[in-house]
Structures are given as structure tokens and as C-alpha cells.
Design a protein around this motif. Structure first.
Motif, short mmCIF file in Angstrom:
data_model
loop_
_atom_site.label_atom_id
_atom_site.label_comp_id
_atom_site.label_asym_id
_atom_site.label_seq_id
_atom_site.Cartn_x
_atom_site.Cartn_y
_atom_site.Cartn_z
N GLU A 179 1.24 -4.84 -9.74
CA GLU A 179 1.09 -3.38 -9.75
C GLU A 179 -0.27 -2.90 -9.27
N HIS A 180 -1.28 -3.76 -9.34
CA HIS A 180 -2.62 -3.35 -8.92
C HIS A 180 -2.88 -3.59 -7.43
N ASP A 183 1.33 -1.34 -2.65
CA ASP A 183 0.99 -0.02 -2.11
C ASP A 183 1.78 0.21 -0.82
N SER A 211 -7.14 3.75 -1.21
CA SER A 211 -5.93 3.90 -2.01
C SER A 211 -5.97 2.83 -3.09
N SER A 212 -5.87 3.25 -4.35
CA SER A 212 -6.06 2.31 -5.47
C SER A 212 -4.84 2.32 -6.38
N PRO A 213 -3.88 1.43 -6.12
CA PRO A 213 -2.71 1.37 -6.99
C PRO A 213 -3.08 0.83 -8.37
N PRO A 214 -2.28 1.18 -9.39
CA PRO A 214 -1.03 1.95 -9.28
C PRO A 214 -1.18 3.45 -9.49
N LYS A 215 -2.34 3.92 -9.98
CA LYS A 215 -2.44 5.31 -10.40
C LYS A 215 -3.19 6.22 -9.44
N ASP A 216 -3.87 5.67 -8.48
CA ASP A 216 -4.71 6.51 -7.62
C ASP A 216 -4.41 6.24 -6.14
#
Length: 247
Positions: A179-180, A183, A211-216
Motif C-alpha cells: 500500500e505504500h 500508485d 505522489s505518496s501512497p496511500p493517502k497523499d
């Protein structure tokens, strides 16, 4: 002396390729502008342009870095974004898995200036050998997405910049269990670079650099001028004008 000669030849080759590609972009953009004006005068609308995309998945000693079906969601997302924001349909020309282990410099490439330098020095030849088109730089030629193991630095995708024929993306982008790193925006972002788009400072824009998964995650919006640049790219086959149906 031999290394300097190799570098000089590589720089000349890269410059000639980029200059030729930009000339094709300019010619294609001018033609698109003339056609758009003509269609507007005649009351016609154009069908979406077409961008051909090919995928090459590398392998290491443990086998392929990912499966073709793992890349599909990102390809679908790129198609949705480009059609909605720029009137360009993505057509997948194929997904190839290179089963023979790739050399370390191909599996774990450098990014940005390092990738450009490696291209000049001929260290990207493994990618070039596996591109689907035999003659680069033609109008309508596909952009090839090469799936690599790991890109150096804090990046998961990279291209040679404007008018690129291929881009690299990291395999971890396509692993839903991670999840991290998963993208779906990175592939579309790198296609944007290959079609001449620079970075954009708006986080809601597809070309925002981070772009910074999962929340940003970055957004996927494109402005009008960005859409025009994409449509002018030599990689995009122009749409065909057609008569507007009577209302």
C-alpha cells in the motif's frame, strides 16, 4: 580517449534524436492546429486522438518482476485520465515479458540526469533492444513503458524528458499488497513527460512531481494548455474530423 569518444558520440546521437523528435512534434502540432480551425469552420467535431502504449516487463534471477495483469489497472487509469482530460485514447499494443534475466544496470537504473547520462553512454541499450518499433521517432510510434526492479533515488518512475520513446516504472507500483508503493498515477504521469509535459506545481494536477501512497496521491487533472501539448505530440495519432449530428 575511447570513453570520451563514446560520450561524444552518445551526446551527438541523443541531441540528434531529440531535435528530430521536437521537429516532428512542432510539425504535428501545426497540422493539428490547422485541422482544428478547419473543423470548427465546417462545423465538424474531431474523434479522439490515439496514443499507442507498449509494456515491457523485465525479469531478474527470480523471474518476471510482475505479471501483465498487475499493470492493467494503471494502464486503464492512464486511458481514463488522458481521454477525459485531453481527448486522447490509449491503445495497448502489447505487454511483453522478457524472461531472460536483465543486466543489473537495466534492472536498477538511475533516475533523471543519471538516466540521461547512461543513455548517452550507451548503458540503456537493453531497453532499446526490446522496444517494439524498429525505427524510433516516427509519428504515431508507441511509447514503451519498461517495468524495472528499482530506480535509484526517491522516485518510482522516470523518462528521458521531452519527446521520449520509452519510460521506466518501478515494479512495486503495481503491487496492490504494497500500500505504500502502489500508485496508479505514476504511469500516466510518465506518459505525460514522454508527450512533452513538464512538472506542474498544483498537487491536483497529473504532472505534480510528488505522489505518496496511500493517502497523499497526486491528482489527475490537466489544464487546457497541457491538453493541447499532449495532442500535438508526434506519439499521438490525430483524430478524424466528422460532421456534427443534427440536433
Amino acid at each position: 580517449m575511447s570513453s570520451l569518444l563514446t560520450a561524444a558520440r552518445g551526446a551527438a546521437r541523443t541531441f540528434a534524436r531529440t531535435a528530430g523528435a521536437l521537429a516532428l512534434d512542432a510539425a504535428n502540432g501545426s497540422l493539428r492546429a490547422v485541422e482544428a480551425v478547419g473543423d470548427k469552420v465546417r462545423g465538424r467535431e474531431s474523434t479522439p486522438g490515439v496514443l499507442r502504449v507498449h509494456v515491457v516487463i523485465l525479469s531478474d534471477a527470480n523471474g518476471p518482476l510482475c505479471r501483465p495483469e498487475d499493470v492493467r489497472p494503471a494502464l486503464d487509469r492512464a486511458g481514463e485520465v488522458l481521454e477525459a482530460e485531453a481527448g486522447i485514447r490509449v491503445r495497448i499494443t502489447g505487454v511483453d515479458v522478457i524472461t531472460a534475466p536483465a543486466p543489473p544496470e537495466a534492472l536498477d537504473p538511475r533516475a533523471n540526469r543519471g538516466l540521461l547520462l547512461d543513455d548517452i553512454l550507451g548503458r540503456t541499450s537493453f531497453y532499446l533492444d526490446h522496444l517494439p518499433q524498429r525505427v524510433l521517432g516516427l509519428v504515431g510510434a508507441p511509447v514503451t513503458v519498461v517495468v524495472v526492479r528499482e530506480i535509484s533515488g526517491r522516485t518510482t518512475g522516470c523518462s528521458l524528458g521531452i519527446s521520449a520513446d520509452w519510460v521506466i516504472t518501478q515494479a512495486s507500483l503495481y503491487d496492490r499488497a504494497a500500500e505504500h508503493s502502489y500508485d496508479e498515477t505514476v504511469l500516466a504521469h510518465e506518459l505525460g513527460h514522454a508527450l512533452n509535459l513538464p512538472h506542474h506545481r498544483d498537487r491536483g494536477n497529473l504532472m505534480f512531481p510528488v505522489s505518496s501512497p496511500p493517502k497523499d496521491l497526486r491528482g489527475t487533472a490537466l489544464s487546457g494548455w497541457q491538453a493541447a501539448i499532449l495532442q500535438a505530440s508526434r506519439h499521438v495519432v490525430p483524430g478524424v474530423g466528422r460532421d456534427t449530428p443534427a440536433g
